[in-house]
Structures are given as structure tokens and as C-alpha cells.
Design an enzyme around this catalytic site. Structure first.
Site, short mmCIF file in Angstrom:
data_model
loop_
_atom_site.label_atom_id
_atom_site.label_comp_id
_atom_site.label_asym_id
_atom_site.label_seq_id
_atom_site.Cartn_x
_atom_site.Cartn_y
_atom_site.Cartn_z
N LYS A 1 11.19 -113.06 -23.92
CA LYS A 1 12.48 -113.28 -23.27
C LYS A 1 12.74 -114.75 -22.94
CE LYS A 1 13.64 -108.79 -21.36
NZ LYS A 1 12.46 -107.96 -21.69
N SER B 1 5.77 -107.97 -28.56
CA SER B 1 6.78 -108.61 -27.72
C SER B 1 6.30 -109.06 -26.34
CB SER B 1 7.98 -107.68 -27.57
OG SER B 1 7.60 -106.43 -27.01
N GLU C 1 21.99 -110.62 -14.90
CA GLU C 1 21.71 -109.31 -14.34
C GLU C 1 20.39 -108.86 -14.92
OE1 GLU C 1 23.97 -108.94 -17.14
OE2 GLU C 1 22.31 -107.94 -18.17
#
Ligand SMILES: *Cc1c(COP(=O)(O)O)cnc(C)c1O
Length: 395
Positions: free
Chosen positions: A91, A379, A113
Site C-alpha cells: 500500500k 502483498s 478513508e
């Protein structure tokens, strides 16, 4: 014109994508749309982005030949180690890109958010790095469920604002963030955390994450003498780690694109997040895509043991990969994922995030040939999920 699975100039992937937003938001997205490609192409932007990916995130991440896993599955499996990125997942690639974009656009205030809190932490991290004000909207229910990530965000200097309407989860936090952006169009940038949202977000996020595929090409060339694998496998929540891992292979039909969704307790149990199978076309977060909805069009709450895959839609790129059959969509249940997470831990000494475990869970169903070279995008790391693993296996 050659058929492409990339976005077109109007922001569509096939019939999916676009920008279905309230009129009041138009100036914000239009500013971004008209600037993002130009800014990303600037040598100065590229230099700063690549430098931070290297020195701060720790890139390039290794492409690791998992020998014991390969022997078990019966083909050659490489793990792309996004779990080794700073903050423990892919991320951060996107939040680094977007904070630099925000600076170029002259913004001083960042909103985001978050559902599980992972994107909130990645955003709070880069705001600390750049000394920018950071406000993260989070459903009141999620704030209670994800206390460690709330603590991380606060430690990093971010303000966590509870969303108290509706089901008090991710979609309510999204509504609050959009409201904030409408009220603060001049000084604020909204960092979206996956390949979702109105154009140009899905494309911009995919481009920032495409460093994963870029490195994979270079690493495979060195390791295998060719820059492509026979298959790329990734889990899909909104779809950003998958988009990054597929990116440079989308238009190369010799590479199988394999997307793994969370089946939760099973796709016919009403407790699932397998959007491609269960979803219908609709609009979520400003984009036309596939999403899980009731017969009268209300977004339904998804379920997965993994908080990061617990999203009722998929990005428009993935909706198109599914609809066009370019991508092979498959799902793994909670149980299959948890067992795969334990398997990788004990075969390779790598504890994966439960999201990632879904990608690992389907490897033996894909009929790989023994000569196939397969890249699995790892990931994220499993530290955040240790309690869930421990409770599940009664370790
Ligand atoms: C958030 C997250 C995901 C799901 O998000 P995508 O946008 O689909 O990549 C997957 N894996 C990990 C480790 C995550 O933190």
C-alpha cells in the site's frame, strides 16, 4: 486500434470506470485528471518517487524462488516480496506516489478513508514523512475492531475521525471523506487506497503500483532469461496489488492473469466477498463497476476473515478483466486461506498477511505444467494477523 486492457482516455476499462460523482466534486477530480499524467512524467517527480521507493520503502523487493513451495505445487514459483516494504505491504507504493502528487498540486492537507486501517496507516506514514496534516475517516465499528491500527495512526500524528452514520464501516467513512473533500477543494488532496474511485484514481493508483510488474520483468529477465512468467497470481480486494503485479502483462496474452477473491464462508452462504461472481454492475465510490448489492440496488456488507479483502466492489480494471475473460477469477474460502497461510509459514519461513494467503490457497487448482514459471504477489506480511491465526488454529 489494438485492443488494450489499460484505461482509455475517458477513464473506462471496457464499459467500466468513469467518474460518477456529485457536481460539487467535479473541480477536484478535474484538477487531478488534467494534471496527473503530466506530473507523473516530469523527471523531477520520477526522481523523487524512485528515490523514496528505494531509500524509504526498501525497493526493489526481492523476487524469491520458493523452492519448497514449488516442489509441493509442481511448478516454479517466485514470490514477489511486497511484505518486505516499509509498513509491511504494497500500500505504501501508492501513498508515496499520491503524497508527491499532492505536493505538486500545491495541497497542504490530506484526507483518506480506511476500513481495516492498513491504508490509513500507509497514509499517516507518508504524511509524517512530508509534514502534512492528515485526517483519516474510519467507521466507528471499525475503530473498535482495529484498535492497533488506530493507535499506529495516532502515533504517526494523524487525526482519526469516526464515521457514525449507516453501518459505521468503510462505505460510511468514504461518504465522510467525500463530504470533506467537497468542503475543502482548494487545499486538500484525497488519497484513495486502491484502484477504485472516480477516474483518474484507478489508473493513477495502478501506475504507482506498476513498479511491482516493472521490477518483476527486470528480475525475471535476469533469473529466467525472459521478462515474463507463464502466470501472475494476486489476491483482489479493491485490486491495487493485483493491478500493480499485472500491469505490464495485461496486453501480453502469453501471461495468464489470475485474480483470487475472498469467498468468506463460501460463495453461496451470504457471508462472502467474491465480487466478480456475486456482484452486478452498479456504481460505487464514483465508478461504474461490479459490486455486491441487494435486488433493489443497496450495497451489501461483504464478509471475509481478512479485513483487507472485505470490500463490496472491485476496481473497474478488474471488472473488465473478468467480463472480457482476460483474467481468470477464482475464490478461496476463509478456511482454504488460513491453511495456505500456515503452509507458507512452515514451508518457507514466511508468515503472509491473510489477504495474501488467499492467493496462495488456489495454486494447486490452476493446472500448472511442471515447466511453468509462476509469480505470486506476496502483498503483505502476517504480523498484523497473528492473533487471527492463533485463534483459528488454537496455537
Ligand atoms: C489492503 C491489502 C490487500 C487488498 O487491497 P488491494 O487493493 O486489493 O491490493 C491485499 N493484501 C494486503 C496485504 C493488504 O494490506
Amino acid at each position: 486500434m489494438k485492443k488494450s486492457y489499460q484505461v482509455d482516455e475517458w477513464g473506462y476499462y471496457g464499459t467500466f470506470g468513469g467518474a460518477y460523482i456529485p457536481e460539487m466534486l467535479y473541480p477536484n477530480t478535474e484538477e487531478l485528471r488534467s494534471q496527473y499524467l503530466k506530473i507523473m512524467a516530469e523527471p523531477e517527480f520520477q526522481k523523487e518517487f524512485n528515490q523514496l521507493l528505494k531509500d524509504y520503502v526498501g525497493r526493489p523487493t526481492p523476487l524469491y524462488l520458493a523452492q519448497r513451495l514449488s516442489a509441493q505445487v509442481g511448478c516454479k514459483i517466485y514470490l514477489k516480496r511486497e511484505d518486505l516494504c516499509h509498513t509491511g505491504a504494497h500500500k505504501i507504493n501508492n501513498t508515496i506516489g499520491q503524497i508527491l502528487m499532492a505536493k505538486k498540486l500545491g495541497k497542504s492537507r490530506i484526507i483518506a478513508e480506511t476500513g481495516a486501517g492498513q491504508h490509513g496507516v500507509a497514509t499517516a506514514t507518508v504524511c509524517a514523512l512530508m509534514g502534512m496534516e492528515c485526517i483519516v475517516y474510519m467507521g466507528e465499528v471499525d475503530i473498535k475492531r482495529q484498535a492497533p491500527n488506530v493507535a499506529r495512526m495516532k502515533m504517526l500524528g494523524a487525526q482519526v475521525r469516526p464515521a457514525t452514520s449507516g453501518s459505521k464501516t468503510l462505505k460510511d467513512a468514504t461518504n465522510e471523506a467525500i463530504r470533506d473533500w467537497i468542503n475543502n477543494p482548494v487545499n486538500t488532496h484525497y488519497i484513495i487506497g486502491s484502484v477504485v474511485g472516480p477516474h483518474p484514481y484507478p489508473d493513477m493508483v495502478a501506475r504507482f503500483q506498476s513498479v511491482i510488474a516493472q521490477e518483476t520483468m527486470e528480475q525475471l529477465l535476469e533469473l529466467e532469461g525472459r521478462d515474463y512468467p507463464d502466470a501472475v497470481v494476486a489476491c483482489v480486494g479493491g485490486g491495487s496489488n493485483a493491478a500493480g503485479a499485472y500491469y505490464h502483462y495485461l496486453d501480453r496474452e502469453e501471461v495468464r492473469i489470475i485474480a483470487v477473491e475472498a469467498a468468506g464462508k463460501g460463495i453461496d452462504t451470504h457471508e462472502s466477498a467474491a465480487t466478480s461472481v456475486l456482484g452486478r454492475e452498479g456504481i460505487i465510490h464514483g465508478s461504474k463497476t461490479l459490486l455486491m448489492q441487494s435486488p433493489d440496488g443497496q450495497i451489501t456488507e461483504p464478509y471475509s476473515i481478512s479485513a483487507g479483502l472485505d470490500y463490496p466492489g472491485i476496481g473497474p480494471m478488474h471488472a473488465h478483466l473478468f467480463r472480457s475473460k482476460r483474467g481468470e477469477f477464482i475464490s478461496a474460502t476463509d478456511q482454504q486461506a488460513m491453511e495456505a497461510g500456515l503452509m507458507l509459514s512452515q514451508l518457507e519461513g514466511i508468515i503472509p498477511a491473510i489477504e495474501t494467503s488467499h492467493a496462495l490457497a488456489v495454486l494447486d487448482q490452476l493446472n500448472f505444467k511442471s515447466t511453468d514459471v509462476v509469480v505470486v504477489n506476496l502483498s503483505g506480511r502476517g504480523d498484523k494477523d497473528l492473533n487471527t491465526y492463533i485463534d483459528y488454529f488454537k496455537l
